[in-house]
Design a protein around this motif. Structure first.
Motif, mmCIF file in Angstrom:
data_model
loop_
_atom_site.group_PDB
_atom_site.id
_atom_site.type_symbol
_atom_site.label_atom_id
_atom_site.label_comp_id
_atom_site.label_asym_id
_atom_site.label_seq_id
_atom_site.Cartn_x
_atom_site.Cartn_y
_atom_site.Cartn_z
ATOM 1 N N GLN A 68 14.625 -2.336 5.542
ATOM 2 C CA GLN A 68 14.822 -1.007 4.960
ATOM 3 C C GLN A 68 14.923 -1.081 3.436
ATOM 4 N N MET A 76 11.420 -1.409 2.294
ATOM 5 C CA MET A 76 10.666 -0.169 2.473
ATOM 6 C C MET A 76 11.077 0.902 1.461
ATOM 7 N N PHE A 77 12.372 0.999 1.182
ATOM 8 C CA PHE A 77 12.844 2.082 0.315
ATOM 9 C C PHE A 77 13.077 1.647 -1.120
ATOM 10 N N GLY A 78 13.228 0.347 -1.338
ATOM 11 C CA GLY A 78 13.502 -0.113 -2.702
ATOM 12 C C GLY A 78 12.310 -0.791 -3.357
ATOM 13 N N PRO A 116 8.123 1.550 -2.842
ATOM 14 C CA PRO A 116 7.778 2.630 -3.771
ATOM 15 C C PRO A 116 7.492 2.123 -5.179
#
Lengths: 256, 270
Positions: B188, B191-193, B196
């Motif tokens: 996660q 994916m989120f840090g 992007p």
């Protein structure tokens, strides 16, 4: 409730971060930690959600030891602790709403979050969190289009969407101008009072500390040298914390 | 500036540094020039050789013009095959590059027992030129576009993984810390840090590699790995320079079109 039992931290290079800290923070308190740079404020704060590991002692959050928590348990404890950073730490290219939603990832399976499939309630919750900090209308704008103060509010909304019981704020206003500083501090104070979220803030402005805190903790060289109410935190007390007299740049000034 | 007389800079320390800096600069330039001349002599790259060869080039160019337009229907199919090889090879190489880039980046994989061996493998892959890969795969899988696709797969993998892991290492660690604090697990956090921040760079490198691969794919045929290169080789062998120029012209048009498209995409991403 957060409890430090004889906590020490020594960095691998031998420098000391924290020294025999014993501390209990009750629910709903708004604690401001002050001290000169290098006194261990950031280390203390980051040891609460174990972004920094401690080398001795035990820290309990809500009765559970975060020091001894294993992977899954650690993430579970962290889920209840929101964190606000000096540099906001948002995903600049993502929308405000997606940034707030990222506070929800620990509630869902890896697979679901990888696909970005957040349930309807999460989106509602996030929009509501944005409403609380008065930037709901910015929900679909890219985060890097916002001013510093607005970005900091997005990060507060992220902590709210997380449904955090504790908020840790590491120098949350250090990169903001005096006016937005007050707005952000007001937001934090209001959330602390309305939602009974235990809030711990590192600050270097001593007048702000006196104005907003319910309790002030002074650190010097990794040790707690002051712990009392804002009224007790006189100029003399601060001079003692800093080991010297107060400087002009440690006061935000303006309307107090 | 006065010329540096030995001993004149003894008055004060900064002067000595100034003179030392100047000597250093002159020595560096001399070294570069000497190395260049030595290399030229060793490979017999002399102006004389250039002069004697130039008329040849003129007659070659003359034979190239005009291109043989009637050749287009014949080369159309292999041209398409060239593009297809590039598309499949780049895509698979790019996909393979993602996990490897994550394993190579020190900020994602602090364990050096993993990241350093991965880097060594990556460097090894990048040392092998695409035509050598193609020859190896032709030997393994026989003549045809499959070998060419595999060659480009490894070639793209090497470039994309290398460039991507370097961008991953340069990302802002703040959002990663924020995601860790939120209680996200490793995937996660990535994916989120990480994604992007690194994705636009990845896409940019991917498109750049695709451009390079179109050119590379057009010579794969020289070693029998499919694409337009076979016809290019044949045209040159039969001294049909008008046909060779037609192939070059078509390749140029395609490369320009892809350049244009990918530049636009990259600009909108970054």
């Amino acid at each position: 409730m957060i409890q430090f039992h004889n906590v020490s931290k020594t960095y691998p290079n031998g420098s000391i971060g924290l020294r025999h800290i014993n501390l209990t923070i009750e629910e709903g308190e708004l604690v401001v930690i002050v001290g000169s740079s290098g006194a261990g404020k950031s280390t203390l704060l980051r040891s609460i959600n174990r972004l920094h590991d401690i080398t001795e002692g035990d820290i309990q959050v809500g009765g559970k030891s975060i020091t001894h928590a294993k992977d899954k348990e650690l993430r579970r404890i962290r889920r209840d602790i929101g964190m606000i950073f000096q540099s906001f730490n948002l995903i600049k290219r993502a929308t405000v709403l997606n940034n707030v939603l990222s506070g929800r990832v620990a509630y869902h399976s890896t697979f679901r979050t990888m696909l970005g499939m957040f349930p309807r309630e999460d989106i509602e919750l996030s929009l509501h969190a944005l409403e609380r900090v008065n930037i709901r209308e910015k929900a679909y704008i890219r985060a890097d289009q916002l001013s510093g103060g607005q970005q900091q509010r997005v990060s507060i909304a992220r902590a709210l969407a997380q449904e955090a019981k504790i908020i840790l704020a590491d120098e949350p206003v250090a990169s903001l101008d005096p006016l937005t500083t007050r707005q952000v501090m007001d937001d934090l104070k209001r959330i602390n009072q309305e939602m009974r979220i235990t809030t711990i803030i590192n600050l270097h402005f001593i007048d702000l500390a006196r104005e907003y805190a319910t309790r002030i903790i002074g650190l010097r060289a990794g040790e707690i040298v002051f712990d009392g109410s804002p009224e007790q935190a006189t100029d003399e007390a601060f001079a003692d914390i800093y080991g010297r007299s107060i400087r002009h740049d440690e006061m935000l000034g303006g309307e107090v | 500036m006065k010329p540096a007389v030995p001993g004149s800079g003894r008055k004060s320390p900064p002067d000595i540094q100034l003179i030392r800096g100047r000597y250093k600069r002159i020595a560096t330039w001399l070294l570069i020039i000497v190395v260049f001349i030595l290399c030229s002599i060793h490979i017999h790259a002399t102006p004389y050789k250039l002069m004697t060869g130039l008329p040849q080039m003129g007659s070659l160019l003359q034979e190239m013009i005009p291109p043989d337009w009637s050749y287009i229907p014949t080369i159309w199919q292999p041209i398409m095959e060239t593009i297809q090889i590039a598309i499949v090879g780049t895509t698979l190489g790019g996909i393979l590059a993602i996990p490897v880039a994550l394993l190579c980046a020190y900020n994602m994989m602090p364990n050096k027992w993993v990241s350093i061996p991965m880097r060594v493998i990556l460097n090894l892959v990048r040392t092998i030129p695409d035509l050598l890969f193609a020859s190896i795969f032709v030997a393994m899988f026989g003549i045809g576009p499959f070998a060419g696709m595999l060659a480009l797969l490894f070639f793209s993998f090497g470039i994309i993984a290398k460039l991507t892991f370097e961008s991953i290492e340069a990302i802002d660690p703040g959002p990663l810390e924020a995601m860790t604090a939120v209680g996200a697990n490793r995937l996660q956090v990535i994916m989120f840090g990480v994604v992007p921040q690194a994705f636009p760079y990845f896409v940019s490198y991917f498109l750049y590699t695709f451009e390079v691969n179109i050119r590379a794919a057009s010579v794969l045929g020289l070693v029998g790995a499919g694409g337009i290169g076979i016809l290019l080789d044949r045209s040159l062998g039969l001294f049909r320079y008008d046909r060779a120029s037609m192939i070059i012209l078509i390749t140029l048009v395609i490369v320009l079109a892809i350049d244009y498209g990918s530049t636009r995409i990259r600009r909108s991403l970054l």
